[in-house]
Design a protein around this motif. Structure first.
Motif, PDB file in Angstrom:
ATOM      1  N   UNK A   1      18.781 -46.881   4.900  1.00  0.00           N
ATOM      2  CA  UNK A   1      18.377 -47.734   6.016  1.00  0.00           C
ATOM      3  C   UNK A   1      18.692 -47.058   7.348  1.00  0.00           C
ATOM      4  N   UNK A   2      19.871 -46.453   7.438  1.00  0.00           N
ATOM      5  CA  UNK A   2      20.285 -45.812   8.686  1.00  0.00           C
ATOM      6  C   UNK A   2      19.397 -44.620   9.005  1.00  0.00           C
ATOM      7  N   UNK A   3      19.138 -43.792   8.004  1.00  0.00           N
ATOM      8  CA  UNK A   3      18.303 -42.605   8.202  1.00  0.00           C
ATOM      9  C   UNK A   3      16.906 -42.966   8.686  1.00  0.00           C
ATOM     10  N   UNK A   4      16.377 -44.077   8.195  1.00  0.00           N
ATOM     11  CA  UNK A   4      15.013 -44.486   8.538  1.00  0.00           C
ATOM     12  C   UNK A   4      14.963 -45.597   9.586  1.00  0.00           C
ATOM     13  N   UNK A   5      16.117 -45.980  10.125  1.00  0.00           N
ATOM     14  CA  UNK A   5      16.163 -46.992  11.174  1.00  0.00           C
ATOM     15  C   UNK A   5      15.727 -48.363  10.717  1.00  0.00           C
ATOM     16  N   UNK A   6      15.972 -48.706   9.451  1.00  0.00           N
ATOM     17  CA  UNK A   6      15.473 -49.949   8.873  1.00  0.00           C
ATOM     18  C   UNK A   6      16.469 -51.089   9.087  1.00  0.00           C
ATOM     19  N   UNK A   7      15.975 -52.154   9.665  1.00  0.00           N
ATOM     20  CA  UNK A   7      16.786 -53.352   9.873  1.00  0.00           C
ATOM     21  C   UNK A   7      16.478 -54.369   8.776  1.00  0.00           C
ATOM     22  N   UNK A   8      17.518 -54.941   8.166  1.00  0.00           N
ATOM     23  CA  UNK A   8      17.356 -55.917   7.097  1.00  0.00           C
ATOM     24  C   UNK A   8      17.486 -57.337   7.637  1.00  0.00           C
ATOM     25  N   UNK A   9      16.539 -58.199   7.261  1.00  0.00           N
ATOM     26  CA  UNK A   9      16.650 -59.629   7.515  1.00  0.00           C
ATOM     27  C   UNK A   9      16.369 -60.348   6.197  1.00  0.00           C
ATOM     28  N   UNK A  10      16.580 -61.652   6.176  1.00  0.00           N
ATOM     29  CA  UNK A  10      16.469 -62.381   4.907  1.00  0.00           C
ATOM     30  C   UNK A  10      15.723 -63.699   5.066  1.00  0.00           C
ATOM     31  N   UNK A  11      14.825 -63.979   4.135  1.00  0.00           N
ATOM     32  CA  UNK A  11      14.194 -65.280   4.011  1.00  0.00           C
ATOM     33  C   UNK A  11      14.618 -65.888   2.676  1.00  0.00           C
ATOM     34  N   UNK A  12      14.912 -67.197   2.683  1.00  0.00           N
ATOM     35  CA  UNK A  12      15.301 -67.860   1.447  1.00  0.00           C
ATOM     36  C   UNK A  12      16.592 -68.635   1.618  1.00  0.00           C
TER      37      UNK A  12
ATOM     38  N   UNK B   1      15.178 -81.936  12.044  1.00  0.00           N
ATOM     39  CA  UNK B   1      15.720 -83.293  12.100  1.00  0.00           C
ATOM     40  C   UNK B   1      17.174 -83.301  12.561  1.00  0.00           C
ATOM     41  N   UNK B   2      17.861 -82.168  12.386  1.00  0.00           N
ATOM     42  CA  UNK B   2      19.268 -82.081  12.769  1.00  0.00           C
ATOM     43  C   UNK B   2      19.462 -81.731  14.244  1.00  0.00           C
ATOM     44  N   UNK B   3      18.375 -81.353  14.914  1.00  0.00           N
ATOM     45  CA  UNK B   3      18.501 -80.968  16.320  1.00  0.00           C
ATOM     46  C   UNK B   3      18.759 -82.204  17.175  1.00  0.00           C
ATOM     47  N   UNK B   4      19.575 -82.048  18.214  1.00  0.00           N
ATOM     48  CA  UNK B   4      19.912 -83.167  19.096  1.00  0.00           C
ATOM     49  C   UNK B   4      18.753 -83.511  20.017  1.00  0.00           C
ATOM     50  N   UNK B   5      18.094 -82.493  20.528  1.00  0.00           N
ATOM     51  CA  UNK B   5      16.973 -82.717  21.441  1.00  0.00           C
ATOM     52  C   UNK B   5      15.687 -82.793  20.647  1.00  0.00           C
ATOM     53  N   UNK B   6      15.147 -83.984  20.514  1.00  0.00           N
ATOM     54  CA  UNK B   6      13.934 -84.178  19.729  1.00  0.00           C
ATOM     55  C   UNK B   6      12.701 -83.950  20.610  1.00  0.00           C
ATOM     56  N   UNK B   7      12.026 -82.847  20.378  1.00  0.00           N
ATOM     57  CA  UNK B   7      10.796 -82.556  21.087  1.00  0.00           C
ATOM     58  C   UNK B   7       9.643 -82.628  20.094  1.00  0.00           C
ATOM     59  N   UNK B   8       8.420 -82.717  20.573  1.00  0.00           N
ATOM     60  CA  UNK B   8       7.275 -82.837  19.662  1.00  0.00           C
ATOM     61  C   UNK B   8       7.233 -81.689  18.653  1.00  0.00           C
ATOM     62  N   UNK B   9       6.977 -82.013  17.412  1.00  0.00           N
ATOM     63  CA  UNK B   9       6.939 -80.995  16.357  1.00  0.00           C
ATOM     64  C   UNK B   9       5.526 -80.415  16.285  1.00  0.00           C
ATOM     65  N   UNK B  10       5.263 -79.421  17.125  1.00  0.00           N
ATOM     66  CA  UNK B  10       3.986 -78.725  17.121  1.00  0.00           C
ATOM     67  C   UNK B  10       4.072 -77.513  16.198  1.00  0.00           C
ATOM     68  N   UNK B  11       2.940 -76.869  15.954  1.00  0.00           N
ATOM     69  CA  UNK B  11       2.957 -75.658  15.129  1.00  0.00           C
ATOM     70  C   UNK B  11       3.862 -74.597  15.746  1.00  0.00           C
ATOM     71  N   UNK B  12       3.762 -74.408  17.052  1.00  0.00           N
ATOM     72  CA  UNK B  12       4.578 -73.386  17.723  1.00  0.00           C
ATOM     73  C   UNK B  12       6.061 -73.727  17.621  1.00  0.00           C
ATOM     74  N   UNK B  13       6.408 -74.997  17.816  1.00  0.00           N
ATOM     75  CA  UNK B  13       7.815 -75.397  17.725  1.00  0.00           C
ATOM     76  C   UNK B  13       8.346 -75.286  16.301  1.00  0.00           C
ATOM     77  N   UNK B  14       7.513 -75.631  15.350  1.00  0.00           N
ATOM     78  CA  UNK B  14       7.940 -75.608  13.954  1.00  0.00           C
ATOM     79  C   UNK B  14       8.382 -74.216  13.526  1.00  0.00           C
ATOM     80  N   UNK B  15       7.693 -73.204  14.030  1.00  0.00           N
ATOM     81  CA  UNK B  15       8.017 -71.831  13.636  1.00  0.00           C
ATOM     82  C   UNK B  15       9.461 -71.476  13.959  1.00  0.00           C
ATOM     83  N   UNK B  16      10.014 -72.109  14.991  1.00  0.00           N
ATOM     84  CA  UNK B  16      11.394 -71.822  15.383  1.00  0.00           C
ATOM     85  C   UNK B  16      12.421 -72.252  14.338  1.00  0.00           C
ATOM     86  N   UNK B  17      11.992 -73.045  13.366  1.00  0.00           N
ATOM     87  CA  UNK B  17      12.914 -73.551  12.356  1.00  0.00           C
ATOM     88  C   UNK B  17      12.730 -72.857  10.997  1.00  0.00           C
ATOM     89  N   UNK B  18      11.816 -71.881  10.950  1.00  0.00           N
ATOM     90  CA  UNK B  18      11.640 -71.099   9.729  1.00  0.00           C
ATOM     91  C   UNK B  18      12.813 -70.127   9.564  1.00  0.00           C
TER      92      UNK B  18
END
Length: 233
Positions: A91-102, A150-167
């Motif tokens: 990873x270091x040699x190739x500059x690869x950053x690891x992230x995780x879904x799941x 649902x756990x967020x304190x500030x309830x704003x409209x759940x749009x497609x753009x906003x929803x992505x922030x919770x993925x």
């Protein structure tokens, strides 16, 4: 190597299928297929990085894979744990950053710790961002995203753009191209929300035999397509 001036996708997702069949066809135990598949994975990660693709998501272990024989599941986790930290120099040699879904909470504690450590150790690498979909299911991710909203304190409209922030990885762009090997033509619960307008490429090659040529064939096919996103062609 890919042809010069080829239209390269920004984000590629791969459903790595066929390890078990590869082994069975050769009269070998299924775990041999997983070992060979791991070699193909490392070669593919390097090839993707060399082609200038910025993001790669690999379907490593699905929420449905728990249904497999306990012996195979244990072997898979052992293989994952053995190589997560072992590949740091790669990873270091190739500059690869690891992230995780799941859902990390359902993984063995040793893998949870190793995964968190490798994510932290590679966080400043500026090359390919490698998303490991580990204990991942598209439906499960959507349900967990709704719970986070649902756990967020500030309830704003759940749009497609906003929803992505919770993925699981909010900054990850939607996949431009999803490749599936072994001749199967279905999504199998992979990146369901993100893949609404992805292009698909299905290869008959079993994953352990997936090569740079197979990758380039997929990229060439993608380059020929005109993406309309529901608009006029």
């Amino acid at each position: 190597m890919a042809e010069e001036n080829l239209k390269i996708p920004r984000h590629v997702g791969i459903i790595m299928d066929g390890n078990g069949r590869w082994a069975v066809q050769r009269g070998l135990p299924r775990y041999k297929g997983h070992e060979e598949g791991l070699k193909a994975t490392k070669n593919t990660v390097k090839a993707v990085s060399e082609r200038g693709i910025k993001y790669l998501s690999l379907y490593t272990f699905s929420t449905e894979n728990w249904k497999r024989a306990q012996e195979e599941v244990s072997f898979l986790f052992g293989l994952i744990r053995k190589h997560l930290k072992k590949e740091f120099d790669f990873y270091k040699e190739n500059g690869i950053r690891i992230v995780h879904s799941g859902d990390i909470s359902k993984l063995p504690i040793e893998i949870q710790n190793d995964l968190k450590e490798i994510i932290n150790d590679t966080r400043d690498f500026s090359g390919l961002i490698l998303n490991l979909a580990l204990n991942y299911g598209g439906r499960d991710e959507i349900i967990r995203a709704i719970s986070r909203y649902k756990e967020t304190k500030d309830k704003f409209p759940l749009t497609e753009d906003n929803f992505k922030n919770f993925l699981d990885v909010p900054f990850l762009p939607d996949p431009d191209l999803i490749i599936r090997t072994a001749g199967e033509k279905r999504l199998s619960n992979f990146l369901l929300w993100q893949s609404a307008y992805s292009e698909y490429y299905f290869s008959d090659v079993l994953w352990p035999d997936f090569s740079e040529k197979e990758l380039d064939d997929a990229l060439k096919d993608y380059a020929k397509r005109k993406r309309k996103y529901g608009g006029m062609g």
